[in-house]
Design an enzyme around this catalytic site. Sequence first.
Site, PDB file in Angstrom:
ATOM      1  N   SER A  79       0.780  -1.237   0.000  1.00 16.88           N
ATOM      2  CA  SER A  79       0.000   0.000   0.000  1.00 16.88           C
ATOM      3  C   SER A  79       0.808   1.281   0.000  1.00 16.88           C
ATOM      4  CB  SER A  79      -0.964   0.012   1.185  1.00 16.88           C
ATOM      5  OG  SER A  79      -2.147  -0.649   0.838  1.00 16.88           O
ATOM      6  N   TYR A 169     -10.588   2.094   6.194  1.00 16.19           N
ATOM      7  CA  TYR A 169      -9.595   1.803   5.164  1.00 16.19           C
ATOM      8  C   TYR A 169     -10.126   0.739   4.207  1.00 16.19           C
ATOM      9  CZ  TYR A 169      -4.940   0.962   3.214  1.00 16.19           C
ATOM     10  OH  TYR A 169      -3.864   0.848   2.380  1.00 16.19           O
ATOM     11  N   SER A 170     -10.039   1.039   2.904  1.00 20.98           N
ATOM     12  CA  SER A 170     -10.529   0.104   1.898  1.00 20.98           C
ATOM     13  C   SER A 170      -9.676   0.207   0.643  1.00 20.98           C
ATOM     14  CB  SER A 170     -11.993   0.393   1.546  1.00 20.98           C
ATOM     15  OG  SER A 170     -12.409  -0.406   0.448  1.00 20.98           O
ATOM     16  N   ASN A 171      -9.097  -0.905   0.237  1.00 21.28           N
ATOM     17  CA  ASN A 171      -8.304  -0.936  -0.985  1.00 21.28           C
ATOM     18  C   ASN A 171      -9.137  -0.601  -2.222  1.00 21.28           C
ATOM     19  OD1 ASN A 171      -5.540  -1.879  -0.140  1.00 21.28           O
ATOM     20  ND2 ASN A 171      -6.791  -3.491   0.782  1.00 21.28           N
ATOM     21  N   GLY A 302       2.967  -0.896   3.949  1.00 22.52           N
ATOM     22  CA  GLY A 302       2.451  -1.758   2.912  1.00 22.52           C
ATOM     23  C   GLY A 302       2.704  -3.212   3.226  1.00 22.52           C
TER      24      GLY A 302
END
Length: 366
Positions: A79, A169-171, A302
Site C-alpha cells: 500500500s 480503510y478500503s483498498n 504496505g
Amino acid sequence: MPPRRTPRTLLAVPVCLALLGLAPGGPGRPADRADAVLPLLVARDRVPAAALLDRARTGTHFARAGRGISPADHFRAGSVTKSFIATVVLQLAQEHRLSLTDTVEGHLPGLVRGAGNDGRALTLRSLLTHTSGLADFTADTGGVVPLTPLQAVHIALTHPPAARGRFRYSNTNYVLLGMVIQQVTGHSYAVEAERRIITPLHLTGTSFPGARTTLPSPHGRAWTARGTDVTRLDPRVAGAAGELVTTLADLDRFYAALLGGRLLPPGPLREMLDTRAAQGAYGMGLFPVRLPCGTTVWGHDGRIPGSYVRTAATADGRRVLTFRVNTDGFRDPGLERALLTAEFCPRTPSNDPAPNRDPGSSHPFE
C-alpha cells in the site's frame, strides 16, 4: 484499515535498547539506535530478515539483520503504492483536469451501484481519505486472487457500505482512483505515475509490474507468515491499491521529494496532509504517527504476500526512514513504533511509549 489492530502493550524504546546494552542517554547517532531495534524484529517477531535505510542531509545509512536481504534489493511495497496514486490525483487536480469534489459517478458513470452503494454520493476526496464507506474487496479475496479493476470493484459492491464520512480503510477506494486516472488522462495509472514521479525523480528501481510475476534483479526471496516462498506473485492481486515494486533508496527519495515540495505546490501538499476528513487517522495517501517525544512523522506502510515495508519522514522531508522485512508475517506494532521512535526522537528518558493511533491492520496491501 479495518479491522483495526487490537492494541498491544507497546515495547518501550528504553527497554529495547537496554536489551541490546544501549541505555538511553548513551553515545551514538540516531541511526545507530534504529539499527539496534532491527535484530528484535528477527528475534521477537521471527521475520527472516529486516533492513532499513535512513536518508538525511548528512547522507544515507543502511543496516540489516538476518540473512537474504541487501540494500539494492527490489521488493513489493504493497500500500505504499497509495502515496503514488494520491500524488498523481492531486497533480491532476492542480492542473484543473479534475476536482476532489467531483463525484465518482461523474468519472465512472453507472459503475458504483448496488447493495446500497451509490457513486453519485461519493467524491474523489472520500476515496482519497478512505471515508467513502466502500467495502474492501480484499476482505473477500485475502489479497491472493489476481483481478481486473472491474472485478475488484464488483466484489466490493456485493457488500453494503459502511457509514459515509467515517474513516474505514478500503483498498477498493484506490482501485477506483486508478480507474479515474485512466478516464481523465487516457493513460493507465502506471504510465502517469512513471511520467510524473518515477522518471523525474530518477527512481530507477521503481516500477508498476502489471501482470509480471517476477521481481527485477537484484532481489531476495519473499516468504509468507507460514514460510511459503511467494517470490513469484501476480501483482494483480493488488492493482492500484498495492502493485508497486521498488527499493529502499527509491522510497526514501520519493517521500523526501513529496514532503519537500518537489511534486506538489504548498496548497495541494497541505491538503494531502489534512487529516480532518478521516478524524485524524489519514490524509490522502499518507498518514501521521505522533511519537512519544512529540515528533509527528508522515508516510505509509504496505503489506502484500511476502513483504512488509514502512516509510516514515519528518513533515519537511529532510529525514526519511524506510524499513522492510522479507515476509508478510511481521505483526508487532510495538516493535515498529520502537524503531520509529529510536530514529526520530532525541535520546532522553522521557521517551514514554504512550499508545498511538495507528491506522494499520492485518488486511493485505495495508
